[in-house]
Design an enzyme around this catalytic site. Structure first.
Site, mmCIF file in Angstrom:
data_model
loop_
_atom_site.group_PDB
_atom_site.id
_atom_site.type_symbol
_atom_site.label_atom_id
_atom_site.label_comp_id
_atom_site.label_asym_id
_atom_site.label_seq_id
_atom_site.Cartn_x
_atom_site.Cartn_y
_atom_site.Cartn_z
ATOM 1 C CD GLU A 149 -0.424 9.529 -10.703
ATOM 2 O OE1 GLU A 149 0.233 9.571 -9.658
ATOM 3 O OE2 GLU A 149 -0.696 8.461 -11.310
ATOM 4 N N GLY A 166 -2.480 5.267 -4.372
ATOM 5 C CA GLY A 166 -3.230 4.208 -3.702
ATOM 6 C C GLY A 166 -4.359 4.720 -2.828
ATOM 7 C CG HIS A 223 -0.769 -4.202 1.812
ATOM 8 N ND1 HIS A 223 -1.147 -4.815 2.994
ATOM 9 C CD2 HIS A 223 -1.807 -3.404 1.475
ATOM 10 C CE1 HIS A 223 -2.359 -4.408 3.349
ATOM 11 N NE2 HIS A 223 -2.787 -3.556 2.431
ATOM 12 C CD GLU A 255 -7.651 -5.235 5.809
ATOM 13 O OE1 GLU A 255 -8.662 -5.433 5.092
ATOM 14 O OE2 GLU A 255 -6.660 -4.641 5.431
ATOM 15 C CG ASN A 284 -3.946 -2.545 6.938
ATOM 16 O OD1 ASN A 284 -3.931 -2.993 8.085
ATOM 17 N ND2 ASN A 284 -4.834 -2.910 6.065
ATOM 18 C CB VAL A 308 8.766 9.781 -15.096
ATOM 19 C CG1 VAL A 308 10.291 9.739 -15.145
ATOM 20 C CG2 VAL A 308 8.276 11.148 -14.628
ATOM 21 N N GLY A 350 6.945 3.677 -0.814
ATOM 22 C CA GLY A 350 6.943 2.332 -0.236
ATOM 23 C C GLY A 350 8.098 1.456 -0.698
ATOM 24 C CG ASN A 370 -6.042 3.165 0.501
ATOM 25 O OD1 ASN A 370 -6.971 3.763 1.003
ATOM 26 N ND2 ASN A 370 -4.803 3.640 0.483
ATOM 27 N N GLY A 371 -8.686 0.853 1.254
ATOM 28 C CA GLY A 371 -9.730 0.800 2.270
ATOM 29 C C GLY A 371 -9.564 1.861 3.338
ATOM 30 C CG MET A 414 -8.574 -0.667 6.846
ATOM 31 S SD MET A 414 -8.546 -2.459 6.860
ATOM 32 C CE MET A 414 -8.512 -2.780 8.607
ATOM 33 C CE1 TYR A 471 -2.026 7.592 2.108
ATOM 34 C CE2 TYR A 471 -1.670 5.937 0.403
ATOM 35 C CZ TYR A 471 -2.507 6.565 1.311
ATOM 36 O OH TYR A 471 -3.822 6.188 1.399
HETATM 37 P P1 FAE Z 1 1.314 4.877 -4.456
HETATM 38 O O1 FAE Z 1 0.274 5.335 -3.523
HETATM 39 O O2 FAE Z 1 1.116 3.593 -5.186
HETATM 40 O O3 FAE Z 1 1.563 6.049 -5.510
HETATM 41 C C1 FAE Z 1 2.415 5.917 -6.625
HETATM 42 C C2 FAE Z 1 1.879 6.784 -7.756
HETATM 43 O O4 FAE Z 1 2.857 6.882 -8.778
HETATM 44 C C3 FAE Z 1 0.618 6.221 -8.432
HETATM 45 O O5 FAE Z 1 -0.370 7.222 -8.470
HETATM 46 C C4 FAE Z 1 1.096 5.824 -9.823
HETATM 47 O O6 FAE Z 1 0.097 5.952 -10.816
HETATM 48 C C5 FAE Z 1 2.244 6.791 -10.056
HETATM 49 N N1 FAE Z 1 3.267 6.320 -10.997
HETATM 50 C C6 FAE Z 1 3.806 5.095 -11.084
HETATM 51 N N2 FAE Z 1 4.771 5.041 -12.059
HETATM 52 C C7 FAE Z 1 4.812 6.313 -12.579
HETATM 53 C C8 FAE Z 1 5.606 6.911 -13.610
HETATM 54 N N3 FAE Z 1 6.541 6.211 -14.271
HETATM 55 N N4 FAE Z 1 5.375 8.207 -13.924
HETATM 56 C C9 FAE Z 1 4.419 8.916 -13.249
HETATM 57 N N5 FAE Z 1 3.652 8.392 -12.262
HETATM 58 C C10 FAE Z 1 3.858 7.111 -11.924
HETATM 59 O O7 FAE Z 1 2.728 4.749 -3.731
HETATM 60 N N6 FAE Z 1 -2.839 0.369 2.681
HETATM 61 C C11 FAE Z 1 -3.222 0.669 3.933
HETATM 62 O O8 FAE Z 1 -2.385 1.103 4.752
HETATM 63 N N7 FAE Z 1 -4.534 0.516 4.324
HETATM 64 C C12 FAE Z 1 -5.487 0.019 3.489
HETATM 65 O O9 FAE Z 1 -6.669 -0.074 3.858
HETATM 66 C C13 FAE Z 1 -5.094 -0.347 2.172
HETATM 67 N N8 FAE Z 1 -5.987 -0.899 1.309
HETATM 68 C C14 FAE Z 1 -5.611 -1.125 0.008
HETATM 69 C C15 FAE Z 1 -6.564 -1.590 -0.904
HETATM 70 C C16 FAE Z 1 -6.227 -1.728 -2.242
HETATM 71 C C17 FAE Z 1 -7.231 -2.251 -3.216
HETATM 72 C C18 FAE Z 1 -4.915 -1.393 -2.685
HETATM 73 C C19 FAE Z 1 -4.526 -1.516 -4.138
HETATM 74 C C20 FAE Z 1 -3.967 -0.944 -1.783
HETATM 75 C C21 FAE Z 1 -4.296 -0.816 -0.440
HETATM 76 N N9 FAE Z 1 -3.369 -0.344 0.496
HETATM 77 C C22 FAE Z 1 -3.744 -0.103 1.784
HETATM 78 C C23 FAE Z 1 -1.965 -0.087 0.111
HETATM 79 C C24 FAE Z 1 -1.636 1.393 -0.043
HETATM 80 O O10 FAE Z 1 -2.582 2.038 -0.860
HETATM 81 C C25 FAE Z 1 -0.214 1.531 -0.625
HETATM 82 O O11 FAE Z 1 0.684 0.917 0.284
HETATM 83 C C26 FAE Z 1 0.197 2.973 -0.835
HETATM 84 O O12 FAE Z 1 -0.676 3.630 -1.728
HETATM 85 C C27 FAE Z 1 1.616 3.065 -1.377
HETATM 86 O O13 FAE Z 1 2.021 4.415 -1.324
HETATM 87 P P2 FAE Z 1 3.214 4.944 -2.198
HETATM 88 O O14 FAE Z 1 3.416 6.377 -1.912
HETATM 89 O O15 FAE Z 1 4.382 4.033 -2.057
#
Ligand code: FAE
Length: 546
Positions: A85, A159, A487, A402, A525, A294, A515, A163-164, A166, A65
């Site tokens: 990525e 994520g 989360h 939820e 969420n 990275v 995050g 993710n779901g 939500m 995000y």
């Molecule tokens: P994120 O989306 O985790 O993206 C970080 C990216 O950086 C990933 O693609 C990694 O592979 C990549 N990365 C990491 N280290 C490196 C590196 N060294 N070099 C290159 N790439 C790298 O971060 N949240 C909701 O609000 N609603 C939901 O319904 C919900 N359901 C969920 C269900 C599951 C099963 C999971 C796992 C999470 C859920 N979440 C939900 C949480 C949400 O997906 C999460 O808070 C966000 O994705 C975090 O966003 P960021 O941008 O922080």
């Protein structure tokens, strides 16, 4: 399966209707790209991964995000962006013709570099359900620290792939505790609406909800919540609700109604690939290198030297690349960003980072449980894998639950819940020089307050309904799923590790945009808040720093 292949046209794994629906709401608020821009977008898609020795104006680490918002807005401001990525592109179908595998049939695509699945809900009827899989750069990472397993998405879209969907904006009265240094008026007037529009958030049609078989489980959840006097709320989602209605009518291929969620949705879900990233790529200024991780960011003569491992699909490093960037945006997620910054500070690469780096990490108070219903309260063999409702007891008991699906395909008579609770504990990442890794000091016992808060809801419901907790979902005679979080939040907290807009001030041109900025809890969420905060911060950074 070619995992480094650039994005092609809409693949057979994602229906054209689903794709258009996914991008349509976004394109509705943005100008359609002209022919020249579209041509440049094609060039970006066809572009090879980043080359060693390259120089880029803006390098974004991660495509979740925070990273997607930063990339889009920088590109719109005329800056060329390269996104790095570590996960796969997720744009190429496997031999079954599908990009993503089903939650009920996890295969090599399911987990990040594991030889056995690690399902969040790992028992059923008291029997373990995990199975052996080939080691592969799969989509869901179950990253294990001492006291907690942290689930994260891996791939272009972060994520949003797993993710779901939500998409919940915190109640305004709770916002002061979520991000104390941020102006709430600005967030609720400008950045939350912008984030919700950009993500394509919508809500289930209440009339359809009341009649469809696939939300029987939610209606049972509503009945039980309301009979115990708890507010029941519909929860918005980025899933395309029209598409889901067509799934139920049998006119389109099923995704949510076929149990797809944890390992990706082949249809219906508007992940970042269909929203922010599609728009970013359409500018023609954004390039993505999947399967690149990275490992270092170091100052070098007014720029930054970034070291990147190129990976193959079994996780081996096939090349080490060194590039330079004028600005680097850390968007590797709470855990990924924190691990990088903590190591780079401790090993003397970025020694000027302040003492708050690695601190303030929380699990958003996640805890799961199931309840065993009476035989006259079936929850349905057909369950939409996309939750659409919750029970709000935040003010009185510190828990927002939820009403979650158990999409097993059979009648279970179970109600299942993921609670977000006001857990007060915060952990810290630290560099373990002897082991050469970053540790997190979360304690398993720190989930106790979360369980107590969740019980303010479910003890009362059980007592009112004459029901009991399920004891067969997380082990043998184990009620609480208290070993995990979906989360992760914090580790580079806004206005503490960074300034009030995510700048790492000791190093001009380094920013945190994900995050990691949020101090451990969002009351609901988290991804709408992560997106809205990224929108706020990048707007300021573009206005003042570029
Ligand atoms: P994120 O989306 O985790 O993206 C970080 C990216 O950086 C990933 O693609 C990694 O592979 C990549 N990365 C990491 N280290 C490196 C590196 N060294 N070099 C290159 N790439 C790298 O971060 N949240 C909701 O609000 N609603 C939901 O319904 C919900 N359901 C969920 C269900 C599951 C099963 C999971 C796992 C999470 C859920 N979440 C939900 C949480 C949400 O997906 C999460 O808070 C966000 O994705 C975090 O966003 P960021 O941008 O922080």
């Amino acid at each position: 399966m070619s995992s480094t292949a650039p994005d092609g046209p809409v693949s057979s794994g994602i229906s054209r209707r689903g794709f258009i629906a996914g991008t349509g709401s976004v394109l509705g608020i943005a100008a359609l790209p002209g022919r020249a821009t579209a041509a440049r977008a094609e060039t970006a898609r066809a572009a090879a991964p980043i080359a060693s020795g390259a120089h880029v104006p803006a390098l974004v680490i991660g495509t979740g995000y925070g990273g997607s918002v930063a990339a889009l807005r920088l590109a719109q401001a005329g800056v060329d962006v390269h996104m790095i990525e570590m996960g796969m592109a997720w744009d190429t179908p496997g031999s079954d013709g599908k990009i993503f595998c089903n939650t009920r049939e996890p295969d090599y695509r399911s987990y990040w570099l594991r030889t056995r699945t690690k399902a969040p809900l790992n028992y059923f009827l008291g029997l373990p359900i995990d199975r052996d899989i080939p080691r592969h750069t799969g989509i869901l990472d179950a990253e294990e620290f001492g006291g907690i397993t942290v689930y994260q998405g891996r791939g272009v879209g972060g994520g949003s792939l797993v993710n779901g969907g939500m998409a919940v904006t915190p109640k305004r009265e709770n916002f002061g505790a979520v991000l104390p240094s941020v102006d709430a008026d600005e967030m609720y007037d400008v950045y939350y609406p912008r984030a919700n529009a950009g993500l394509g958030v919508g809500t289930v049609d209440p009339a359809w909800f009341d009649s469809t078989a696939c939300y029987q489980y939610s209606r049972v959840g509503r009945k039980h919540a309301q009979r115990s006097g708890f507010p029941f709320v519909f929860v918005p989602d980025v899933y395309d609700w029209d598409y889901m209605e067509q799934e139920a009518a049998g006119t389109v291929p099923r995704s949510a109604l076929a149990g797809e969620i944890l390992y990706g949705n082949n249809h219906g879900k508007k992940s970042l690939q269909q929203t922010y990233l599609a728009r970013a790529r359409a500018t023609g200024r954004v390039t993505v290198s999947p399967l690149h991780r990275v490992t270092s960011v170091a100052p070098a003569a007014g720029r930054y030297t970034v070291v990147i491992d190129q990976l193959n699909t079994t996780g081996d490093t096939t090349a080490v690349k060194t590039v330079t960037a004028d600005r680097v945006f850390f968007a590797a997620g709470s855990v990924g960003t924190s691990k990088l910054l903590v190591r780079l500070k401790a090993t003397g690469v970025l020694p000027g980072l302040n003492g708050e780096i690695g601190r303030g990490w929380g699990d958003n108070g996640n805890v799961m449980c199931g309840r065993a219903n009476h035989l006259w309260d079936p929850t349905g063999a057909l369950q939409s894998a996309i939750p659409c409702s919750g029970i709000d007891n935040w003010a009185a008991g510190g828990a927002f639950a939820e009403v979650a699906p158990l999409p097993t395909g059979i009648e279970t008579f179970a109600s299942f819940y993921l609670s977000i609770t006001r857990n007060p504990h915060r952990a810290e990442f630290s560099w373990n020089a002897a082991a050469g890794r970053v540790d997190l000091n979360w304690q398993a016992s720190w989930k106790r307050p979360s369980i107590d808060m969740a019980r303010t809801i479910f003890d009362r419901i059980n007592s009112r309904e004459g029901t009991i907790y399920r004891t067969d979902l997380f082990g043998v005679y184990k009620i609480w799923g208290d070993h995990l979080t979906y989360h992760p939040l914090g580790g580079a907290v806004l206005n503490r590790a960074t300034d009030n807009y995510g700048r790492l001030t000791a190093y001009p041109g380094l920013y945190v945009v994900d995050g990691a900025l949020i101090p451990g809890n969002t009351t609901v969420n988290p991804f709408v808040t992560i997106t809205a905060l990224a929108e706020r911060n990048i707007e300021r950074i573009i206005a003042t720093d570029l």
